[in-house]
Scaffold this active site. Structure first.
Site, PDB file in Angstrom:
ATOM      1  N   LYS A  22       0.843  -1.210   0.000  1.00  0.00           N
ATOM      2  CA  LYS A  22       0.000   0.000   0.000  1.00  0.00           C
ATOM      3  C   LYS A  22       0.874   1.255   0.000  1.00  0.00           C
ATOM      4  CE  LYS A  22      -1.700   1.572   4.023  1.00  0.00           C
ATOM      5  NZ  LYS A  22      -1.422   2.982   4.310  1.00  0.00           N
ATOM      6  N   ASN A  23       1.886   1.278   0.847  1.00  0.00           N
ATOM      7  CA  ASN A  23       2.666   2.501   1.030  1.00  0.00           C
ATOM      8  C   ASN A  23       3.711   2.741  -0.053  1.00  0.00           C
ATOM      9  OD1 ASN A  23       1.090   3.055   3.191  1.00  0.00           O
ATOM     10  ND2 ASN A  23       2.615   2.542   4.743  1.00  0.00           N
ATOM     11  N   ARG A  93      -5.195  10.645   4.373  1.00  0.00           N
ATOM     12  CA  ARG A  93      -4.205  11.718   4.480  1.00  0.00           C
ATOM     13  C   ARG A  93      -3.076  11.554   3.466  1.00  0.00           C
ATOM     14  NH1 ARG A  93      -2.654  13.483   8.255  1.00  0.00           N
ATOM     15  NH2 ARG A  93      -0.456  13.574   7.734  1.00  0.00           N
ATOM     16  N   CYS A 117      -5.178  12.481  12.591  1.00  0.00           N
ATOM     17  CA  CYS A 117      -5.881  11.190  12.477  1.00  0.00           C
ATOM     18  C   CYS A 117      -5.761  10.535  13.853  1.00  0.00           C
ATOM     19  CB  CYS A 117      -5.270  10.327  11.378  1.00  0.00           C
ATOM     20  SG  CYS A 117      -3.704   9.596  11.836  1.00  0.00           S
ATOM     21  N   ARG A 122      -0.002  14.637  12.929  1.00  0.00           N
ATOM     22  CA  ARG A 122       0.492  14.376  11.570  1.00  0.00           C
ATOM     23  C   ARG A 122       0.584  15.664  10.724  1.00  0.00           C
ATOM     24  NH1 ARG A 122      -1.290   8.800   9.876  1.00  0.00           N
ATOM     25  NH2 ARG A 122       0.456   8.944   8.436  1.00  0.00           N
ATOM     26  N   ASP A 306       4.782   0.692  12.003  1.00  0.00           N
ATOM     27  CA  ASP A 306       3.589   0.013  11.473  1.00  0.00           C
ATOM     28  C   ASP A 306       3.486  -1.435  11.923  1.00  0.00           C
ATOM     29  OD1 ASP A 306       3.470   1.733   8.240  1.00  0.00           O
ATOM     30  OD2 ASP A 306       2.973   2.355  10.286  1.00  0.00           O
ATOM     31  N   ARG A 398      -8.538  -0.712   4.734  1.00  0.00           N
ATOM     32  CA  ARG A 398      -7.715   0.342   4.099  1.00  0.00           C
ATOM     33  C   ARG A 398      -6.361  -0.203   3.685  1.00  0.00           C
ATOM     34  NH1 ARG A 398      -7.379   5.897   7.089  1.00  0.00           N
ATOM     35  NH2 ARG A 398      -6.084   6.098   5.251  1.00  0.00           N
TER      36      ARG A 398
HETATM   37  C1  EPZ Z   1       4.140   7.119   6.408  1.00  0.00           C
HETATM   38  O1  EPZ Z   1       3.327   8.116   6.978  1.00  0.00           O
HETATM   39  C2  EPZ Z   1       3.267   5.879   6.257  1.00  0.00           C
HETATM   40  N1  EPZ Z   1       2.152   6.179   5.361  1.00  0.00           N
HETATM   41  C3  EPZ Z   1       2.739   5.468   7.634  1.00  0.00           C
HETATM   42  O2  EPZ Z   1       2.002   4.276   7.459  1.00  0.00           O
HETATM   43  C4  EPZ Z   1       3.939   5.173   8.528  1.00  0.00           C
HETATM   44  O3  EPZ Z   1       3.474   4.843   9.816  1.00  0.00           O
HETATM   45  C5  EPZ Z   1       4.838   6.417   8.598  1.00  0.00           C
HETATM   46  O4  EPZ Z   1       5.242   6.810   7.277  1.00  0.00           O
HETATM   47  C6  EPZ Z   1       6.103   6.172   9.408  1.00  0.00           C
HETATM   48  O5  EPZ Z   1       6.811   5.099   8.863  1.00  0.00           O
HETATM   49  C7  EPZ Z   1       2.377   6.162   4.025  1.00  0.00           C
HETATM   50  O6  EPZ Z   1       3.479   5.928   3.556  1.00  0.00           O
HETATM   51  C8  EPZ Z   1       1.194   6.453   3.150  1.00  0.00           C
HETATM   52  P1  EPZ Z   1       6.046  10.526   8.496  1.00  0.00           P
HETATM   53  P2  EPZ Z   1       3.858   9.651   7.009  1.00  0.00           P
HETATM   54  O7  EPZ Z   1       5.908  11.790   7.728  1.00  0.00           O
HETATM   55  O8  EPZ Z   1       4.721   9.910   5.854  1.00  0.00           O
HETATM   56  C9  EPZ Z   1       6.176  13.935  11.787  1.00  0.00           C
HETATM   57  C10 EPZ Z   1       0.168   2.844   7.740  1.00  0.00           C
HETATM   58  O9  EPZ Z   1      -0.269   2.303   8.759  1.00  0.00           O
HETATM   59  N2  EPZ Z   1       6.013  14.891  10.665  1.00  0.00           N
HETATM   60  O10 EPZ Z   1       7.216   9.650   8.230  1.00  0.00           O
HETATM   61  O11 EPZ Z   1       2.653  10.515   7.205  1.00  0.00           O
HETATM   62  C11 EPZ Z   1       4.952  13.054  11.986  1.00  0.00           C
HETATM   63  O12 EPZ Z   1       3.980  13.704  12.791  1.00  0.00           O
HETATM   64  C12 EPZ Z   1       0.606   4.295   7.795  1.00  0.00           C
HETATM   65  O13 EPZ Z   1       0.326   2.281   6.635  1.00  0.00           O
HETATM   66  C13 EPZ Z   1       6.024  16.254  10.933  1.00  0.00           C
HETATM   67  O14 EPZ Z   1       6.144  16.679  12.076  1.00  0.00           O
HETATM   68  O15 EPZ Z   1       4.726   9.670   8.322  1.00  0.00           O
HETATM   69  C14 EPZ Z   1       5.534  11.835  12.655  1.00  0.00           C
HETATM   70  O16 EPZ Z   1       5.669  12.092  14.033  1.00  0.00           O
HETATM   71  C15 EPZ Z   1       0.306   4.922   9.150  1.00  0.00           C
HETATM   72  N3  EPZ Z   1       5.894  17.127   9.889  1.00  0.00           N
HETATM   73  C16 EPZ Z   1       6.932  11.723  12.023  1.00  0.00           C
HETATM   74  O17 EPZ Z   1       7.202  13.007  11.468  1.00  0.00           O
HETATM   75  C17 EPZ Z   1       5.757  16.692   8.594  1.00  0.00           C
HETATM   76  O18 EPZ Z   1       5.648  17.541   7.679  1.00  0.00           O
HETATM   77  C18 EPZ Z   1       7.042  10.680  10.908  1.00  0.00           C
HETATM   78  O19 EPZ Z   1       5.955  10.882  10.051  1.00  0.00           O
HETATM   79  C19 EPZ Z   1       5.737  15.300   8.346  1.00  0.00           C
HETATM   80  C20 EPZ Z   1       5.881  14.414   9.390  1.00  0.00           C
END
Ligand code: EPZ
Length: 426
Positions: A22-23, A93, A117, A122, A306, A398
């Protein structure tokens, strides 16, 4: 709303095929907006989030054809709209992933702010800051990110935090920018690498994907490509944890053993015997109860967040005490109260969940709250005595393709109950 009814006690045995990731599929579908030639994607999983993405791209005027299997053909044509509306973005998202491609290819994008979420606030500040550094005018008003750019300019982007979709958005944007871009502190997830491989198949010039420094040389256009999405490592890990929890023996085929080192090590620490082939992983628990393991989630190649809920479920019935530290998201223990309803002895203290393994769980009606929490509850249902009814499993749909069908082939006693209480015809 559909529910899952699971009667626990059966050990999982047999083989199951991993679906496409998915990702990886989500950013790759967004990246098709960059192409000015036909794109064919295979191994695309049939998931709610994929459907949402196809709806979103279709609303913008992209022409996508999904066949009855795992193939999606995209015929690039000038979009009729560069808007990602709130009513779609609020359901997924990851829609934020169209932001970079739209600005890079069309010079404009109006993308609804995804909002928080269940697992955390996020924010998307890193996505916005990166586009601004590449010369885009970005304002946030009325709940929308409005980005405009004549042509993005290459830049040196130092990511304040490791962000998977932040890295992906900016890497996609940089492919059509003027000049060179260096993304430092980039995410190293395998799905980032898969996206880079797809972009390169379209003619992008990218080096370093999979490391924390990704170098992109902007080009004038990206052509079409045929591409096969990588297998889903989190689905793979989820089935392996199910085998470990039920004392069974399961082989996951058509997967990528090289993407799960941290998870496989924890399964070995839990007492599982693991064999690896070129595209398969086999876990044999030999009827034993797992040992509790300590988990510390962190960006790849460390232990993936995850897989955290799944290991809370394993620790719930393991021998000993396992401490789970969640360092990525601020609210990703929503599965714990539900596991406690099933008799788990887990105490959450801030970003730690201290799990004292119990000999067995007891079935109870529980509620899914987010994608991976729901996977953890399914695994707990597989070992609980009695019938566990899991509500709101649209969360599960999902990210897991026909999970109950795959678990049935492995010997689980599980069935989907349609929303109005009917058992759907097979
Ligand atoms: C991706 O989400 C994945 N989703 C998530 O999988 C996964 O848990 C996550 O990466 C971490 O590995 C997809 O790839 C579609 P991040 P993402 O930006 O990119 C903070 C699932 O279950 N942050 O790496 O949204 C954020 O709040 C999903 O399949 C900021 O502060 O995660 C978090 O604490 C859930 N500002 C950390 O960084 C930003 O602009 C990592 O988030 C972006 C992120």
């Amino acid at each position: 709303m559909d529910k899952l009814l699971i009667t626990g006690g059966n050990a999982l045995h047999g083989a199951v095929r991993a679906s496409g990731a998915k990702n990886a599929a989500l950013p790759i579908l967004a990246a098709t907006l960059l192409a000015d030639g036909p794109v064919t994607l295979t191994n695309v999983p049939r998931l709610r989030d994929i459907t949402t993405t196809l709806d979103l791209l279709g609303r913008m005027g992209a022409r996508l054809i999904q066949d009855a299997g795992d193939r999606i053909s995209v015929e690039p044509r000038a979009l009729t709209s560069c808007v990602a509306p709130y009513e779609l973005v609020k359901t997924m998202r990851a829609s934020i992933l169209v932001l970079g491609p739209l600005v890079a290819r069309y010079g404009q994008a109006d993308v609804s702010l995804p909002g928080g979420c269940a697992i955390g606030a996020r924010p998307v500040n890193l996505h916005i800051d990166g586009l601004r550094a590449m010369g885009a005018e970005v304002t946030v008003e009325g709940g929308y990110i409005r980005a405009r750019a004549e042509r993005l300019q290459g830049a040196r982007l130092v990511m304040e935090m490791v962000s998977v979709t932040g890295t992906e958005n900016l890497m996609m944007a940089a492919t059509l920018a003027q000049g060179e871009t260096l993304i430092e502190n980039a995410a190293r997830e395998p799905e980032v690498v898969d996206l880079a491989e797809f972009l390169k198949a379209m003619g992008a010039r990218i080096e370093g994907a999979g490391t924390d420094q990704i170098h992109i040389r902007g080009v004038e256009r990206l052509g079409g490509a045929d591409y096969r999405v990588m297998p889903d490592r989190i689905e793979t890990g989820t089935f392996l944890v199910g085998a470990a929890m039920t004392g069974g023996r399961v082989r996951v085929t058509e997967t990528r053993p090289d993407c799960l080192d941290a998870v496989l090590q924890k399964l070995r620490d839990a007492g599982a015997r693991i064999e690896i082939g070129p595209d398969w992983i086999e876990l044999d628990m030999q009827g034993r109860r797992p040992r509790a393991v300590d988990i510390h989630t962190a960006p790849h190649p460390a232990f993936p967040t995850d897989m955290q809920a799944q290991f809370c479920a394993l620790n719930a019935i393991a021998e000993g005490v396992g401490v789970v530290a969640e360092t990525i998201f601020e609210n990703r223990f929503m599965h714990v109260p539900e596991l406690q309803r099933m008799g788990a002895d887990i105490r959450v203290e801030g970003s730690l969940a201290v799990c004292h393994g119990v000999a067995g769980l007891t079935a109870a009606p529980v509620m899914a709250t987010d994608l991976r929490a729901s996977a953890g509850l399914v695994l707990a249902g597989l070992v609980a005595s009695g019938e566990t009814l899991i509500d709101r499993i649209y969360h599960l749909d999902r990210g897991y393709e026909t999970m109950e069908a795959k678990l049935l082939t492995l010997g689980a006693n599980i069935q989907r109950i349609a929303g109005e209480g009917r058992i759907p015809s097979p």
